[in-house]
Design an enzyme around this catalytic site. Structure first.
Site, PDB file in Angstrom:
ATOM      1  N   LYS A 128      40.489  34.565  48.119  1.00 45.17           N
ATOM      2  CA  LYS A 128      40.392  34.693  46.658  1.00 45.17           C
ATOM      3  C   LYS A 128      40.322  33.303  46.054  1.00 45.17           C
ATOM      4  CE  LYS A 128      40.371  37.963  43.523  1.00 45.17           C
ATOM      5  NZ  LYS A 128      39.966  39.395  43.642  1.00 45.17           N
ATOM      6  N   ASP A 168      35.423  38.520  39.583  1.00 46.07           N
ATOM      7  CA  ASP A 168      36.715  39.147  39.285  1.00 46.07           C
ATOM      8  C   ASP A 168      36.857  38.968  37.763  1.00 46.07           C
ATOM      9  OD1 ASP A 168      39.270  40.243  40.822  1.00 46.07           O
ATOM     10  OD2 ASP A 168      40.054  38.978  39.240  1.00 46.07           O
TER      11      ASP A 168
END
Ligand code: NDP
Ligand code: 2IT
Length: 447
Positions: A128, A168
């Protein structure tokens, strides 16, 4: 060895090593607690230090992102990429641009991503990234210059077979376009190094819709297994971003009425069912606030304050905004209002106390790792198409996504049952996601 004590000792180290990162502690605690019966059955995992290795990211990259705003002023943000676990494939996971981003947020998201990616059944590891940059209110030029600066540093660490970022919160098609353009320019390589790309330059059909659609496919399976369906149900969807819009779209297609949606300022209530064309125009085209909705649909209501969306009476709640958006009080309100299913589109949207209340009251609970895995699964399908230099049709990708979500539900239900926790899909998701990664780590030695 007493497994409970062992897990507590691992958690103590996690807290000591990662002070001031409560979201990360929360995510790790939730997973480790549900793994106790698996560790009882597999003492070899404990002997191999597997859990100690699993909680420690393989690599943390942290960098300066300088850029110049429209007034000629120099701005400095902080960028992150956490390459968490590559046991089953190249690191894969989104990039978040939001002012609340710090290392603990990226760590919690990266940790969750390991198990989610494993559940998809596709060969992708967990990672991430993100930045505390706030795209809200910035011009296109500012967003572009920021993305170019971010990628100038990030490109040293990623690659189509190494680490493949995607979107995201705050990172959608526009940002992915700028990031891809800069990667290509610096590396002189046309590869699938990012997913969520535009359809004219290597993107996959149905990736934009995938997280929201996948959430509804998973939820539909969960409802079906318990004698229910979306038909005729009142659904509340929090957020009005990428996940929320396509969750609302699919829930509506499946026969539900979506009565409320939100952004970080407030929520709208529309008893007739949210008009999604109006919503898409406000959010995707104009990038405006959700309060605009009532100007175009005067029969709807706007309420300040996003948390109160959970006071709207519904059968099914789909939190699709951000972490910890449903606290214990909101959960209790949902329960008191007759809600019988909560299924998570956002990552970790329910606090531990909320989950305890939801499960304790016997509601169906679809955990994020499983329920929102359709986005990253379709990203993996985008990687496959890029490698083949080929594109599947919308229907082909959507059918694969549907199959993957059905399979994830089945896997969660079966794993929960196998370890004596039938109906606890959250435990089932953690266990099923963990086992594949654990087997791969065992096979690869102490690395
Ligand atoms: P977007 O940026 O498209 O939308 C985010 C939405 O959530 C906006 O409506 C935003 O409101 C709201 N929101 C964000 N932060 C907060 C906050 N602190 N408080 C209240 N509302 C907030 O992001 P996505 O739709 O992509 O992501 C939503 C969630 O889904 C995140 O948890 C993400 O990690 C998760 N997710 C995303 C996937 C994807 O493919 N995009 C895949 C799997 C999970 P506002 O505009 O006012 O900020
Ligand atoms: O949380 C997530 O799974 C995402 N933001 C999507 C990641 C991806 O690589 O598509």
């Amino acid at each position: 060895m007493d497994i409970k004590q062992y897990i507590e000792s691992v958690m103590e180290t996690v807290k000591k090593r990662n002070p001031g990162e409560p979201e990360f502690h929360q995510a790790v605690t939730e997973v480790l607690e549900s793994l106790a019966p698996v560790l009882e059955a597999h003492p070899e995992y404990v002997e191999a230090g597997l859990i100690e290795r699993l909680v420690e990211p393989e690599r943390i990259i942290k960098f300066r992102v300088p850029w110049v705003d429209d007034n000629g002023k120099v701005q400095v943000n902080r960028g992150f990429r956490i390459q968490y676990n590559s046991a089953i494939g190249p690191y894969k996971g989104g990039i978040r641009f939001h002012p609340t981003v710090y290392e603990g947020i990226i760590k919690f998201l990266g940790f969750e991503q390991i198990f989610k990616n494993s559940l998809t059944g596709l060969p992708i590891g967990g990672g991430k990234g993100g930045s505390d940059f706030d795209p809200k209110g910035k011009s296109n030029g500012e967003v572009m210059r920021f993305c170019q600066s971010f990628m100038t540093e990030l490109q040293k660490y990623i690659g189509a077979d190494t680490d493949v970022p995607a979107g995201d919160i705050g990172v959608g098609a526009r940002e992915i376009g700028y990031l891809f353009g800069q990667y290509k320019r610096l590396r002189d390589e046309y590869t699938g190094v990012l997913t969520g790309k535009g359809l004219t330059y290597g993107g996959s059909l149905a990736r934009k819709e995938a997280t929201g659609f996948g959430l509804c496919y998973f939820t539909e399976e969960m409802l079906k297994a318990n004698g229910k369906s979306f038909k005729g149900q009142r659904v509340v969807v929090s957020g009005s971003g990428n996940v929320a819009i396509y969750a609302a779209t699919k829930a509506t297609e499946l026969g539900a009425t979506v009565v409320a949606m939100s952004d970080s300022n407030g929520y709208i209530y529309d008893a007739n069912g949210v008009n999604l064309e109006v919503m898409k125009n406000i959010k995707e085209v104009r990038r405006a606030r959700i309060s605009e909705y009532v100007k175009e649909v005067p029969s709807a209501e706007y309420h300040e304050g996003c948390r109160n969306i959970w006071t709207v009476k519904c059968d099914v709640a789909l939190p699709c905004a951000t972490q910890n958006e449903i606290d214990e009080e909101s959960a209790k309100t949902l329960i008191a209002n007759g809600c019988y299913a909560v299924s998570e589109g956002a990552n970790m949207p329910s606090t531990p106390e909320a989950i305890a209340a939801i499960q304790g009251a016997g509601l169906l609970f679809g955990p994020a790792k499983a329920a929102n895995a359709g986005g990253v699964a379709t990203s993996a399908l985008e990687m496959s198409q890029n490698s083949m230099r080929y594109s599947w049709t919308f229907e082909e990708v959507d059918a694969k996504l549907h199959g993957i979500m059905v399979n994830i539900f089945k896997n969660c239900a079966e794993s929960a049952e196998k370890y004596g926790m039938a109906g606890n899909y959250a435990a089932g998701a953690n266990i099923a996601g963990f086992i594949k990664v654990a087997e791969a780590m065992m096979a690869q030695g102490i690395v």
